[in-house]
Design a protein around this motif. Sequence first.
Motif, mmCIF file in Angstrom:
data_model
loop_
_atom_site.group_PDB
_atom_site.id
_atom_site.type_symbol
_atom_site.label_atom_id
_atom_site.label_comp_id
_atom_site.label_asym_id
_atom_site.label_seq_id
_atom_site.Cartn_x
_atom_site.Cartn_y
_atom_site.Cartn_z
ATOM 1 N N ASP A 237 101.367 52.500 -101.395
ATOM 2 C CA ASP A 237 100.875 52.956 -99.827
ATOM 3 C C ASP A 237 101.623 52.235 -98.790
ATOM 4 N N VAL A 238 103.082 52.343 -98.938
ATOM 5 C CA VAL A 238 104.012 51.504 -98.096
ATOM 6 C C VAL A 238 105.090 52.678 -97.351
ATOM 7 N N ALA A 239 105.081 53.714 -97.784
ATOM 8 C CA ALA A 239 105.819 54.732 -97.556
ATOM 9 C C ALA A 239 106.214 54.998 -95.839
ATOM 10 N N HIS A 240 104.883 54.802 -95.298
ATOM 11 C CA HIS A 240 105.038 55.050 -93.655
ATOM 12 C C HIS A 240 105.573 53.798 -93.427
ATOM 13 N N LEU A 241 105.939 52.718 -93.872
ATOM 14 C CA LEU A 241 106.554 51.562 -93.195
ATOM 15 C C LEU A 241 107.993 51.705 -93.606
ATOM 16 N N ALA A 242 108.697 52.529 -94.116
ATOM 17 C CA ALA A 242 109.873 52.637 -94.519
ATOM 18 C C ALA A 242 110.914 51.782 -93.712
ATOM 19 N N GLU A 243 111.071 52.366 -92.441
ATOM 20 C CA GLU A 243 111.913 51.792 -91.500
ATOM 21 C C GLU A 243 111.584 50.376 -90.626
ATOM 22 N N ALA B 287 110.937 44.494 -91.914
ATOM 23 C CA ALA B 287 110.041 43.766 -93.014
ATOM 24 C C ALA B 287 109.495 42.684 -92.395
ATOM 25 N N THR B 288 110.052 41.528 -91.375
ATOM 26 C CA THR B 288 109.811 40.332 -91.046
ATOM 27 C C THR B 288 108.522 40.700 -89.907
ATOM 28 N N THR B 289 108.359 41.908 -89.665
ATOM 29 C CA THR B 289 107.395 42.101 -88.443
ATOM 30 C C THR B 289 105.895 42.609 -89.173
ATOM 31 N N LEU B 290 105.954 42.449 -90.507
ATOM 32 C CA LEU B 290 104.701 43.043 -91.316
ATOM 33 C C LEU B 290 103.653 42.141 -91.287
ATOM 34 N N SER B 291 102.411 42.630 -91.275
ATOM 35 C CA SER B 291 101.164 41.865 -91.351
ATOM 36 C C SER B 291 101.104 41.193 -92.789
ATOM 37 N N GLY B 292 100.147 40.258 -93.046
ATOM 38 C CA GLY B 292 99.968 39.696 -94.192
ATOM 39 C C GLY B 292 99.690 40.587 -95.413
ATOM 40 N N GLY B 293 98.801 41.504 -94.992
ATOM 41 C CA GLY B 293 98.400 42.767 -96.164
ATOM 42 C C GLY B 293 99.673 43.557 -96.258
ATOM 43 N N GLU B 294 100.081 44.145 -95.146
ATOM 44 C CA GLU B 294 101.260 45.062 -95.317
ATOM 45 C C GLU B 294 102.548 44.258 -96.300
ATOM 46 N N ARG B 295 102.705 43.010 -95.843
ATOM 47 C CA ARG B 295 103.993 42.112 -96.750
ATOM 48 C C ARG B 295 103.424 42.171 -98.276
ATOM 49 N N ALA B 296 102.076 42.192 -98.546
ATOM 50 C CA ALA B 296 102.048 41.836 -99.855
ATOM 51 C C ALA B 296 102.027 43.266 -100.578
ATOM 52 N N ARG B 297 101.711 44.400 -99.982
ATOM 53 C CA ARG B 297 101.830 45.545 -100.591
ATOM 54 C C ARG B 297 103.517 45.737 -100.735
ATOM 55 N N VAL B 298 104.194 45.734 -99.667
ATOM 56 C CA VAL B 298 105.727 45.903 -99.880
ATOM 57 C C VAL B 298 106.379 45.053 -101.054
ATOM 58 N N LEU B 299 105.937 43.802 -101.141
ATOM 59 C CA LEU B 299 106.287 42.934 -102.257
ATOM 60 C C LEU B 299 105.893 43.528 -103.495
ATOM 61 N N LEU B 300 104.773 44.195 -103.726
ATOM 62 C CA LEU B 300 104.496 44.752 -104.886
ATOM 63 C C LEU B 300 105.186 45.949 -104.853
ATOM 64 N N GLY C 33 104.895 35.394 -101.329
ATOM 65 C CA GLY C 33 106.026 35.798 -101.194
ATOM 66 C C GLY C 33 106.256 35.889 -99.831
ATOM 67 N N ALA C 34 107.584 35.169 -99.335
ATOM 68 C CA ALA C 34 107.944 35.168 -98.019
ATOM 69 C C ALA C 34 109.114 36.078 -97.759
ATOM 70 N N ILE C 35 109.158 36.614 -96.758
ATOM 71 C CA ILE C 35 110.527 37.575 -96.019
ATOM 72 C C ILE C 35 111.174 37.022 -95.088
ATOM 73 N N HIS C 36 112.491 36.310 -95.390
ATOM 74 C CA HIS C 36 113.163 35.810 -94.580
ATOM 75 C C HIS C 36 114.302 36.680 -93.697
ATOM 76 N N TRP C 37 114.827 37.715 -94.191
ATOM 77 C CA TRP C 37 115.609 38.379 -93.683
ATOM 78 C C TRP C 37 115.121 39.727 -92.940
ATOM 79 N N PRO C 38 115.852 39.972 -92.099
ATOM 80 C CA PRO C 38 115.318 41.169 -91.224
ATOM 81 C C PRO C 38 115.788 42.607 -91.894
ATOM 82 N N LEU C 39 115.336 42.887 -92.884
ATOM 83 C CA LEU C 39 115.589 44.097 -93.585
ATOM 84 C C LEU C 39 114.618 45.168 -93.711
ATOM 85 N N SER C 40 114.976 46.301 -93.463
ATOM 86 C CA SER C 40 113.925 47.233 -93.364
ATOM 87 C C SER C 40 113.359 47.375 -94.674
#
Length: 250
Positions: A118-124, A127-140, A76-83
Amino acid sequence: MVVIDLRDVSVRLGGRTVVDGVSATLDRGLIGILGPNGAGKSTLVRAAFGLVPATGAIAIEGDSVARTVAYLPQGGAIHWPLSVRRLVALGRLPHVAPLARMGWGDEAAVARAMAAADVAHLAERDATTLSGGERARVLLARALAAEARALIADEPLAALDPAHALAVMALLRATAVGGTLVVAVLHDLALAARFCDRILLMDGGRLVADGPPVTVLTADRIAEVYGVTAWIGQVGGIATVIPLGVAPGR
């Protein structure tokens, strides 16, 4: 209980048969769909959502597929600069009336999903700045926020380090134990053997085996489907499969 019923499902793409006459009833537990690259695993789950044209019969129990089944696509790709928080909250859209605000129940579901992945610490974070692993967990987490009765995850372990891969499989297992049907497209034989209740093994677009890991992931079948020899056993009471090398004749 959600039931996803597939009957003689076939998919042709680019003049080639990618899924060939697959029949299976997916109704409980953590089900892994395994097979080598090009086996048709992802195409099969996409066909279940009508994302690719298919022949045969596909039935998903429930009046609203959006509320019944949550889908986590591959890569999954993240295209918009959302939190991250706002991105995860998108998983609640099937539960929110048009133009309405999320209620406290929706906010609580988002918080639960972020904690579980395990992404609560990334809340703010953007989303476009996340690493691949962080992005995978956020999309989950976005998929979990839907709190649907079934979750289909296409390669949810992609880009994850070993610790997070183990954590995600444990989370998927716990979600299934809680009563949600979980279907995951996987490549890791060891994690599938350890966590899955049932495995659908595909090769060349066809379903070649369907059952508990101990009956599906045999040395002979792994050699036939993957072209590798494997050690199959237990380590500390945990079932595992370790590929050893290329099978003779391959």
